[in-house]
Enzyme design. Structure first.
Site, PDB file in Angstrom:
ATOM      1  N   LYS A 168       0.908  -1.290  -0.080  1.00 24.23           N
ATOM      2  CA  LYS A 168       0.114   0.110   0.085  1.00 24.23           C
ATOM      3  C   LYS A 168       0.780   1.336  -0.129  1.00 24.23           C
ATOM      4  CE  LYS A 168      -4.373  -1.691   1.500  1.00 24.23           C
ATOM      5  NZ  LYS A 168      -5.547  -1.476   2.394  1.00 24.23           N
ATOM      6  N   LYS A 209     -11.617  -3.564  -2.872  1.00 23.79           N
ATOM      7  CA  LYS A 209     -12.654  -2.706  -2.957  1.00 23.79           C
ATOM      8  C   LYS A 209     -12.003  -1.383  -3.900  1.00 23.79           C
ATOM      9  CE  LYS A 209     -13.963  -3.002   1.993  1.00 23.79           C
ATOM     10  NZ  LYS A 209     -12.780  -3.327   2.627  1.00 23.79           N
ATOM     11  N   LYS A 229      -6.113  -9.812  -6.187  1.00 20.81           N
ATOM     12  CA  LYS A 229      -7.076 -10.060  -5.354  1.00 20.81           C
ATOM     13  C   LYS A 229      -8.200  -9.107  -5.631  1.00 20.81           C
ATOM     14  CE  LYS A 229      -6.974  -8.236  -1.282  1.00 20.81           C
ATOM     15  NZ  LYS A 229      -7.312  -7.943   0.220  1.00 20.81           N
TER      16      LYS A 229
HETATM   17  N1  AQP Z   1     -10.302 -11.069  -2.299  1.00 23.63           N
HETATM   18  C1  AQP Z   1     -10.636 -11.500  -1.244  1.00 23.63           C
HETATM   19  N2  AQP Z   1     -10.777 -12.694  -1.085  1.00 23.63           N
HETATM   20  C2  AQP Z   1     -11.036 -13.410   0.344  1.00 23.63           C
HETATM   21  N3  AQP Z   1     -11.222 -12.778   1.309  1.00 23.63           N
HETATM   22  C3  AQP Z   1     -10.990 -11.220   1.239  1.00 23.63           C
HETATM   23  N4  AQP Z   1     -10.838 -10.336   2.201  1.00 23.63           N
HETATM   24  C4  AQP Z   1     -10.374  -9.108   1.679  1.00 23.63           C
HETATM   25  N5  AQP Z   1     -10.485  -9.139   0.234  1.00 23.63           N
HETATM   26  C5  AQP Z   1     -10.852 -10.470  -0.053  1.00 23.63           C
HETATM   27  C6  AQP Z   1     -11.128 -10.581   3.451  1.00 23.63           C
HETATM   28  O1  AQP Z   1     -12.044  -9.631   4.032  1.00 23.63           O
HETATM   29  C7  AQP Z   1     -11.773  -9.191   5.241  1.00 23.63           C
HETATM   30  C8  AQP Z   1     -11.998  -7.467   5.303  1.00 23.63           C
HETATM   31  O2  AQP Z   1     -10.732  -7.039   4.654  1.00 23.63           O
HETATM   32  P1  AQP Z   1     -10.753  -5.287   4.783  1.00 23.63           P
HETATM   33  O3  AQP Z   1     -11.814  -4.672   3.882  1.00 23.63           O
HETATM   34  O4  AQP Z   1     -10.832  -4.929   6.010  1.00 23.63           O
HETATM   35  O5  AQP Z   1      -9.501  -5.350   4.144  1.00 23.63           O
HETATM   36  P2  AQP Z   1      -8.658  -5.598   2.521  1.00 23.63           P
HETATM   37  O6  AQP Z   1      -8.301  -7.052   2.687  1.00 23.63           O
HETATM   38  O7  AQP Z   1      -7.657  -4.688   2.483  1.00 23.63           O
HETATM   39  O8  AQP Z   1      -9.966  -5.546   1.682  1.00 23.63           O
HETATM   40  P3  AQP Z   1      -9.846  -4.934   0.027  1.00 23.63           P
HETATM   41  O9  AQP Z   1     -11.150  -5.222  -0.538  1.00 23.63           O
HETATM   42  O10 AQP Z   1      -8.700  -5.451  -0.532  1.00 23.63           O
HETATM   43  O11 AQP Z   1      -9.728  -3.581   0.531  1.00 23.63           O
HETATM   44  P4  AQP Z   1      -8.724  -2.421   0.005  1.00 23.63           P
HETATM   45  O12 AQP Z   1      -8.904  -2.310  -1.459  1.00 23.63           O
HETATM   46  O13 AQP Z   1      -9.158  -1.292   0.576  1.00 23.63           O
HETATM   47  O14 AQP Z   1      -7.411  -2.903   0.583  1.00 23.63           O
HETATM   48  C9  AQP Z   1     -10.387  -9.625   5.844  1.00 23.63           C
HETATM   49  O15 AQP Z   1     -10.700 -10.923   6.517  1.00 23.63           O
HETATM   50  C10 AQP Z   1      -9.831  -9.990   4.458  1.00 23.63           C
HETATM   51  O16 AQP Z   1      -8.883 -11.150   4.524  1.00 23.63           O
END
Ligand code: AQP
Length: 342
Positions: free
Chosen positions: A120, A206, A203
């Protein structure tokens, strides 16, 4: 369960950032599994981690809307705010208060090694917020403020839970106590890492600028079906066994999504769909996804019509949460030698 963990009553904590649209990866990798935990006989606490969200810029109005929408997503997916404790992180001040103590336990070198920090902050580490760097210590506090023993997460969060264990162990060692449990990450099921629908090496996330890369939990039936039909794949039919998917990331991702939505293993999924052309498999997957996800999106929209009701649920959750976290923080302050007000 390790010996040390078993000294503590099983308690489950997990959180999701309200930093954008709740998507299929969050649902299959996290929320759906939270519901499974709730249905076992274990205390469960689920959190909208708004304080984590602001480690990168969030428009204030969007953050407030996303926090309520995420709460609606939890409830629409089956989290019952009577059986589970559902909270916004900023409503429970002990998270941030404990995080300060844990900031003083965690080492700079440990934080620098975090993959998510490297990804990040990337080449712009000097411009990244201090909060983004310290985020894993706040995450450790989220978990340890409840003496949580199990944290269901997707693959990408495994390293942060391992860090939580290191911080807990160092605190216990430095202060000569056996106060914090060794929390276990729980990473299970067919969809612990759901990939982008546009690129099987990334992955589902969001923050991906392409909306076509993810299925949002608020997408309607048409949007869900369209995104699956247009998901990137290769020209070959599906193989007969799971081994045949090892170097076919996009195809493997769709099979894993199918398995997770059907609540079967990837092997069982291959027994059902192995050998199919994508022209046959994709419409079937689209129907399944619409069947499972569209009702959740519709229920989220209904709940969002009454934000005051969501706020009341979160206020009640915070009250129940603080009954757990306040005594734990008080004991931490006593252990580290802070004079307590009488
Ligand atoms: N692609 C994924 N597959 C499986 N699990 C996922 N998680 C996130 N993306 C996937 C799981 O969702 C929970 C919450 O995650 P988060 O939103 O707090 O943080 P993150 O992992 O950073 O999610 P994003 O969507 O990738 O957000 P951004 O883009 O803002 O970084 C966690 O249990 C995570 O493992």
């Amino acid at each position: 369960m390790s010996d040390q963990t078993s000294r503590f009553a099983p308690r489950v904590f997990s959180g999701i950032q309200p930093s954008g649209n709740l998507h299929l990866g969050n649902y299959l990798g996290a929320v759906k599994r939270f519901v499974d935990w709730q249905d076992r006989d274990v205390e469960t606490i689920f959190c909208m981690v708004d304080q984590h969200a602001i480690t990168v810029w969030q428009d204030p109005a969007d953050l407030a809307r996303s926090t309520r929408e995420l709460a609606a997503g939890f409830i629409a997916s089956g989290i019952d705010p009577e059986r589970s404790i559902l909270i916004a992180q900023s409503h429970v001040p002990e998270h941030a208060q404990l995080a300060w103590v844990l900031n003083c336990v965690a080492r700079m070198g440990w934080m620098r090694r975090m993959t998510q920090w490297k990804e990040k902050a990337g080449k712009h580490a000097e411009e990244a917020s201090l909060g983004l760097f310290a985020y894993p210590a706040l995450m450790a506090a989220d978990v340890l403020a409840y003496h949580a023993t199990h944290v269901p997460v997707g693959e990408d969060q495994k390293q942060h839970i391992e860090l939580t264990r290191d911080i807990a162990a160092k605190f216990n060692h430095d202060y000569g106590v056996d106060f914090f449990p060794e929390t276990e990450p729980v990473i299970e099921g067919a969809a612990t890492r759901v990939m982008s629908l546009r690129d099987g090496s990334r992955k589902m996330s969001k923050s991906d600028p392409s909306d076509a890369s993810r299925i949002n939990m608020t997408d309607d039936a048409d949007a869900i079906a369209k995104k699956i039909r247009r998901a990137r794949t290769d020209p070959d039919p599906l193989p007969e066994t799971i081994e045949g998917l090892s170097d076919r990331a996009e195809a493997r991702n769709l099979v894993n999504i199918y398995a997770a939505l059907r609540e079967i293993t990837a092997d069982e999924a291959m027994a059902e769909v192995g050998g199919q052309q994508f022209s046959q498999f994709k419409p079937m997957l689209a129907d399944l996804a619409v069947d499972r996800l569209a009702p959740i999106g519709a229920e989220m929209a209904r709940l969002m019509d009454d934000p005051a009701q969501i706020d009341a649920i979160l206020a009640r959750g915070a009250e129940r949460a603080r009954a757990i976290t306040a005594p734990i923080l008080d004991e931490v302050y006593r252990i580290v030698g802070f004079v307590r007000p009488r």
